[in-house]
Every structure is written in structure tokens, then in C-alpha cells.
Design an enzyme around this catalytic site. Structure first.
Site, mmCIF file in Angstrom:
data_model
loop_
_atom_site.group_PDB
_atom_site.id
_atom_site.type_symbol
_atom_site.label_atom_id
_atom_site.label_comp_id
_atom_site.label_asym_id
_atom_site.label_seq_id
_atom_site.Cartn_x
_atom_site.Cartn_y
_atom_site.Cartn_z
ATOM 1 C CG ASP A 161 -2.301 0.614 0.915
ATOM 2 O OD1 ASP A 161 -2.312 1.819 0.633
ATOM 3 O OD2 ASP A 161 -3.324 -0.086 0.984
ATOM 4 C CG HIS A 234 -5.421 3.748 0.967
ATOM 5 N ND1 HIS A 234 -4.922 2.497 0.679
ATOM 6 C CD2 HIS A 234 -6.718 3.719 0.578
ATOM 7 C CE1 HIS A 234 -5.884 1.749 0.137
ATOM 8 N NE2 HIS A 234 -6.978 2.461 0.069
ATOM 9 C CB SER A 564 -9.257 0.343 0.058
ATOM 10 O OG SER A 564 -8.727 0.566 -1.208
#
Length: 777
Positions: A161, A234, A564
Site C-alpha cells: 500500500d 490509506h 480497500s
């Protein structure tokens, strides 16, 4: 019975070099994929073979070495290098080369307090997990998934990520044991990230930038950290959802969702693999990350990233990497994408990837919009009654008619908006930037209104102004009031509150990408659904909660929504299963999660979409994952790396594995031993082969077949009863799908639409359930 053959795509999707391109001498980046390693060469020896391969098309050995960007030397055999199109074409002609892929900036979308409790995994029951693990396990705890899995403490899990914020409390190593001896990775240092940021929780970290910098030049340090540190948020969020420690009194946005935040495998060791480039990624960087993760000793990899469109396996670095992970029995879990509700948009679709869709929980953040006529619409606080206006009534004259209600940048007239609450319709543009535009024009708050297609799909998220999101039905009420008020509409926004059990859940998120699987039509995707809306988890303190430069706030926890967020939930369950069943293959773990999933909500009704319509397997796959059931599935549909190579033979790729020769007549793609069934363009009857392996606690077991066929079909199994005498015993069966009346059924299925059903194997305790999707030819 004739089934139309899916035309092999692999060979046609390999690089084509038009005559003009061959004359082009400009250097570009290409990935030269050579399949897999079967011989016990050292990494240095493999590197030399890659240099040798490059030397065959370069003018000198020095030029060959200088052109190499990555050498994939662990599980994946291949390299990335700077080549001219002519050099790439020559390499593509070599017998040992599987494919040559031109690299280019590819858009990849980076596709918790309540979510685990809602999913039946009571992580909040005891805060000090490390301390509780030292105590003698009671009989009641022995049957509990978390205790049986040791909270994941024996596992090494990886996250690919945007990096990690190591100071987050979710990544504390307090009370944790020494790093497992099986760990072979490193803690790569860089900008604002040193070796002390790795510990007994974050045991390793790497970052990948060569592909990015080869194309764009040196990274601007103000745009991202040149290190594993997360500037986006994220990666920190998904890592904490996957394997974060338990943190009490976590909340966001002024106290919402307060409770114990935790990852699903809170004592698992975390390895971080950072790709750099935001939503623009390079295949060579991600392939290098996966090659390292497999070699480092990672057992489950969570990847909440997906291309902006479905990709063929040979052009998809995640697919290639995941295939090699399956060879090493590493479970790869990926998000399915956020391009719903459009059909055929699901990504990360190969059968060796566990693909996850996003669902909503039963938790709502409900406030009240009080309109000037006294009507309330239940759903930042503006207690004072203020003028209310629709964006369409405040748009500047040059805004196109189809965009007047969207609050897009520079679309609102300040003289009409100043001091008012503005109703902005979802559609074009981001939700965050709609609020920015209202603020720019002088508005003091806004209502984010849903379209009919979005229904009840609403989010709790940070904005730059007091905001509330409303459903489609609520939007219609507000619009009717504004029209009736004839320019004198008013409203006030009351303080929202956290409410549990406010509606039947789960229900599928509108944004969650849907099937059918346009790349692998005989593989039903997504595989399962998991919570992906309003998920609370740790955040990068370098990223404001809105990710907008105009937002100067810094937060430790934040809400985020998307597939996600669903992906690390399922990855965490895979890790727990890996801890309980260390000898199970990645396919067996995927099967256990899929066949124990539920298609019912907490009211006992069929799962719906955001509009209240019955959802289908193209939205939720096999159903909503159920952690408490997955550890004891009864039977599993197992598959090996060789099975996947045979599948690729049928697909059209003939040399995916080193020293593996495709048989003259490989098995059809629909015979891959997968836990779900997808049949495109049925023309009468199809018989497929499957096998199940007994993994139940009792070796002596009898399973009976039952089915609910798609409308107009019959579904039968032969044999219809399976007798097992030991654990590990495998039984084969055939499943026959037949149209009862071919002409009538074709008319009913007109236009190529799919219909759905299921079949299952049952004993006295287990229900092993598989969805079926069928379209007519």
C-alpha cells in the site's frame, strides 16, 4: 452439447510491435517475464542470467547492467529494464520469455471499532490481548477463533500500500514476543524513517520507487516520503484494519464511533511494502514488492489496490505476483474495485486471488436536517436556521446543464451562495471537493444528496464545512420543499449521533465493483463481501482527514470507505485461519471463507443493495464473510499451483511455469476446482468437475447434495451423496447444469443476462454452500 470456446487472449495481448515502433530508438521500461524459478540458483546467479539476457540485445555488458531496473530473483523470474522497442521485440522472440510488457503510468485506485464486532469477532472483549495470552486458556476460549489462532501471533502478514505511520498506537509492540526466526526481510531506511521505526510489531518495511523515478525523474520530497513512511493515510488505515493492536477509546471527527479499534489479527507481525505514486503506479514496482514479500516469509498479503479496468493476467503485475505467491502457499487478498454499480467492473479477478467486495454495517451516524416547513430528514452542526438553496439554482451561467447541481470547482455564484446551506448532488467530482466549492463561494454548509442509483449509499467522512449526507428518498423530500418554498427555503443541521442496528445489514455498497468477470468468465467474482463503509482505523498524521491541501487538520484516526477497507478484513481472517490450519493451502483457506459466507442480513432476509433490491453474487460473491464459521468449513475445494498452470494453458498461455509443458488437451477452464460456479453462454447442458476434501473434525462423515437452480435450469450432482472415512480424504463429483426448455429459457435470459442459484453439501453440522451464475448462449 457444445459450449462456445473462450478465445485465448494471452497470445494476442502480448506486445505487438508495429513497424514504426521498431524504428523508434527511444528507451522505455519493459518487464521481461520469464515465468518461475524451479532450479536452486542463488539470487546472484539469477541476476547474472538476467544480465546475460540483456547483453544479447545490448551493445555491451556495461550497457546491459546499466539498463537493468529490477531483477526479480526470488519466486518471480524476470526483470525490468530500459529497452528500445526493437530490443524488446527481440527479447519477446526468445523461447524462454513468457511475455514482454511495456511499462507505463497505470492508474491504480487505492481501492475499526464496529466492523469486527458486527462480523462476529469480539476483539473488544479483552483489551490487553498480550496479557490474556499468558493466562491458561479456558474451555470456552478453546473454541473461540481468536484464541485458537493466538490472535495471529505466529503469523507474518504483509501489506502492499502507501506505507505506514509507525508512531500510531495501533503498531505498538508492547508485550509482544521476539520476531519469528522465519522472517528474512529488512527494515529499509529513508526520509524520516529509520531502523528504530521497525519493532516487534512492524518487523520489516521496504519502499519501491525505481519504476516511478525512471519515468518521472526524482521524487519531489514534498509530495511523498522517499521511505516506507505513509504520507497518504490509506496504507496506515488498511494496515491497522488488517493487523493493528487493540486501542481503547479510539474515535474520529469529534468523537464518532468511540470504542476499541483493532485489526482482525492484532498480534500478527506486520511487513510493510510501499509503492510510491499515489493513484499512478508502475507494474515493475509492485512486482518487485510482491517478489520480496514472498521471499521475506510473509504468509498473507493484503493489497487494497486495483487497476482502473480489468486486466488480462499477463498484463497485470498483481496477477503475476499472486500466481507466484500461490506457488509458495501465500494467500493474496485484493480489493475488487470501487466502480460499482456498473456491471463487469470488478478487478483483481484471477482464481488465485481472493477478491473482496464492500458492504455496509448496521451502524449509522444519524443527524437531522430540519427544513423550514418543520419537516425533519433523519440522517457538522448548524443549529441556526439558515437559507437553503439547490446548487442548480446557484450555478454560474456557463456551467453545462448536466453539471449545474454537482457543485464542481468554480461552478457556484458567490452572490447566490454566500451564507447559505447548499444541496449538492453526487455524481461527477469528488465528495470532498464539492464542499470545497461551496466554501469557496461563501456557503456555510452543504447537503450531499444521493441519486436514484446510489439509494441509501451514504458515508461519514471529513469535510471542510458542516455537512450531512442524505439518501435518495430524503433528497426528493428536500428538493420538493425547496421548490415549494419558492426562494425562501431554510434549514438547520443538528448534531449527528452514532446509532447501532438502525437498519437491516449488511447491505452492499453502491460503489463496490460488480461482476460478471470479463477477464475470467468461468470464475465468479468477487469472492466474498466484508465491511467497507465508514471504517475507523489509524491514519497518517501527515495527511489531513480529507487529503486536501486546503485542509490543515491532522488526525490520528479517520473514517474511510471502499473495497480497500473490506480487503484487510478478509485478509485478517485468512491470517487467523492460517494460524489454526498451518498446513492448509491458500486455495483451501479461500474455500473455507467462501463456502461459509452468509447471504442473509441480521434480520434473516436476503442481503440487499443500497436501494433495497435483492443483491446478487455479482455483488457479494459467496456472501458476507463469517469469521466464526470459517475455521470449521467441513469440506474445502482445494487447488494447486499446477492446477492454475493448467488453467492458464486453457486460457492460452503455454509456458507460464519453467519446465512445465501444457498437455495437448488441457482441462477446460470451467473444471478448475473453484468454490463457485460461473457459466457464460450456456447452450443447453454443461457438466463440470469438482472435488472436495474432508477437513471436518470427524473423519467419518456423510454429505448430502441440495441445490436451488437458477430459474429455468436444473442442477444435479453425481454422486449426490459423499461418504468420507478419514480427514484429508478427497471425493470427486460432477455438477450438471441444464436448461429445462432451451428455447423458452433463452427467451427468458434474453440479452445475455445472468441468473443465479446455489448448491451445497450438508452433513449434520456443516453447510458447504456455493453460488451459481449462468447466462444463455
Amino acid at each position: 452439447m457444445n459450449i462456445p470456446t473462450i478465445i485465448p487472449l494471452f497470445l494476442s495481448l502480448l506486445l505487438l510491435f508495429p513497424p514504426l515502433a521498431i524504428c523508434d530508438e527511444r528507451q522505455r521500461t519493459y518487464i521481461v517475464y520469464l515465468g518461475s524459478h524451479t532450479q536452486q540458483y542463488t539470487p546472484d546467479q539469477i541476476l547474472e542470467t538476467h544480465h546475460s539476457c540483456l547483453t544479447s540485445v545490448k551493445d555491451s555488458e556495461e550497457e546491459a547492467r546499466a539498463s537493468l531496473i529490477y531483477s526479480y530473483r526470488h519466486s518471480i523470474n524476470g526483470f525490468a529494464a530500459s529497452l528500445t522497442p526493437q530490443q524488446a521485440s527481440k527479447l519477446n522472440e526468445l523461447e524462454e520469455v513468457v511475455a514482454v510488457i511495456e511499462s507505463r503510468p497505470r492508474k491504480y485506485s487505492t481501492h475499526t471499532t464496529r466492523s469486527w464486532e458486527f462480523s462476529g469477532l469480539n476483539l473488544a472483549a479483552g483489551y490487553d490481548v498480550a496479557e490474556s495470552m499468558k493466562k491458561e486458556t479456558t474451555m470456552a476460549e478453546a473454541g473461540d477463533l481468536l484464541h485458537r489462532a493466538g490472535y495471529g501471533k505466529s503469523l507474518i502478514v504483509g501489506i502492499l500500500d502507501s506505507g505506514v505511520w509507525p508512531e500510531a498506537e495501533s503498531f505498538s509492540d508492547e508485550g509482544m514476543e521476539a520476531v519469528p526466526k522465519s522472517w528474512k526481510g529488512i527494515c529499509q531506511t529513508g526520509q524520516e524513517f529509520n531502523s528504530s521505526h521497525c519493532n516487534k510489531k512492524i518487523i520489516g518495511a521496504r519502499y519501491y520507487i525505481k519504476g516511478f523515478e525512471t519515468y518521472y525523474g526524482r521524487l519531489d520530497a514534498t509530495e511523498d516520503y522517499r521511505s516506507p513512511r505513509d504520507k497518504d493515510g490509506h496504507g496506515t488505515h488498511t494496515a491497522a484494519t488488517f493487523a493493528g493492536r487493540q486501542v481503547r477509546n479510539a474515535s474520529a471527527l469529534g468523537g464518532f464511533a468511540r470504542g476499541t479499534a483493532s485489526g482482525g489479527a492484532p498480534l500478527a507481525r506486520l511487513a510493510v511494502y510501499k509503492k510510491i505514486g499515489g493513484n499512478t503506479c508502475f507494474d515493475e514496482d509492485m512486482l518487485a514488492a510482491m517478489d520480496d514479500a514472498i521471499a521475506d516469509g510473509v504468509q498473507v498479503i493484503s493489497i487494497s489496490i486495483g487497476a482502473d479496468e480489468p486486466l488480462s493476467p499477463v498484463n497485470d503485475s498483481l496477477s503475476i505476483g499472486a500466481l507466484h505467491a500461490a506457488r509458495k502457499n501465500v494467500v493474496v487478498v485484493c480489493s475488487g474495485g470501487n466502480d460499482g454499480p456498473t456491471p463487469g467492473t470488478v478487478v483483481n479477478t484471477p482464481p488465485w486471488i481472493l477478491t473482496v467486495g464492500a458492504s455496509n454495517m448496521d451502524r449509522g451516524f444519524l443527524g437531522t436536517v430540519v427544513l423550514g416547513n418543520g419537516q425533519t430528514v433523519t440522517h457538522h452542526k448548524l443549529p441556526k436556521r439558515l437559507p437553503l438553496i439547490s446548487a442548480a439554482d446557484a450555478a454560474l451561467p456557463w456551467v453545462p446543464d448536466n453539471e449545474t447541481d454537482q457543485c464542481l470547482p468554480d461552478s457556484l455564484a458567490p452572490e447566490k451562495v454566500r451564507g447559505k446551506i447548499v444541496v449538492c448532488l453526487r455524481g461527477s467530482g469528488t465528495r470532498f471537493l464539492k464542499g470545497v466549492e461551496v466554501k469557496r463561494a461563501g456557503g456555510v454548509g452543504f447537503i450531499l444528496a444521493n441519486t436514484a442509483a446510489l439509494g441509501d449509499d451514504v458515508f461519514l467522512e471529513p469535510h471542510v464545512l458542516p455537512t450531512t449526507a442524505v439518501t435518495y428518498d430524503e433528497t426528493r423530500e428536500i428538493v420538493r420543499y425547496i421548490r415549494s418554498a419558492k426562494g425562501n427555503a431554510t434549514a438547520r443541521l443538528r448534531e449527528p449521533r452514532t446509532v447501532l442496528g438502525y437498519k437491516a445489514a449488511p447491505f452492499m455498497a453502491a460503489f463496490s465493483s460488480q461482476g460478471p468477470n470479463v477477464i475470467h468468465p468461468y470464475i465468479l467474482k468477487p469472492d466474498v463481501a466484508a465491511p467497507g463503509v465508514n471504517i475507523l482505523a489509524a491514519w497518517s498524521e501527515a495527511s489531513p482527514p480529507t487529503k486536501l491541501s486546503e485542509d490543515r487538520r491532522s488526525v490520528k484516526y479517520n473514517f474511510d470507505s471502499g473495497t480497500s477497507m473490506a480487503c484487510p478484513h478478509v485478509a485478517a481472517l485468512a491470517a487467523l485461519l492460517k494460524a489454526i490450519h498451518p498446513t492448509w493451502s491458500s486455495a483451501a483457506i479461500r474455500s473455507a471463507i467462501m463456502t461459509t459466507a452468509s447471504t442473509r442480513n441480521n434480520k434473516g432476509k436476503t442481503i440487499t443493495d443500497e436501494r433495497g433490491h435483492t443483491a446478487t453474487p455479482f455483488q457479494f460473491g459467496s456472501g458476507q464473510f463469517r469469521p466464526s464459521k470459517a475455521a470449521d468449513p467441513g469440506l474445502v475445494y482445494d487447488a494447486s499451483y499446477t492446477d492454475y498452470l493448467l488453467y492458464l494453458c486453457s486460457y492460452g498461455l503455454k509456458n507460464a511455469g519453467e519446465r512445465f509443458n501444457c498437455p495437448r488437451f488441457p482441462p477446460p477452464m470451467y473444471d478448475l476446482n473453484y468454490p463457485s460456479v460461473s457459466v457464460p453462454k450456456l447452450n443447453g447442458t454443461l457438466t463440470i468437475k469438482r472435488s472436495v476434501t474432508n477437513v471436518g473434525g470427524d473423519g467419518n462423515a456423510v454429505y448430502f447434495f441440495s441445490a436451488k437452480p437458477p430459474l429455468g435450469m436444473t442442477v444435479t450432482a453425481r454422486p449426490s451423496v459423499l461418504f468420507f472415512s478419514r480427514v484429508g480424504e478427497r471425493k470427486e463429483f460432477t455438477l450438471t447444469i441444464e436448461a429445462r426448455d432451451l428455447k423458452e429459457t433463452k427467451e427468458y435470459y434474453g440479452g445475455g443476462g445472468y441468473r443465479f442459484g446455489w448448491y451445497s453439501w450438508r452433513d449434520n453440522y456443516h453447510v458447504v454452500r456455493s453460488p451459481i451464475a449462468v447466462s444463455m448462449g
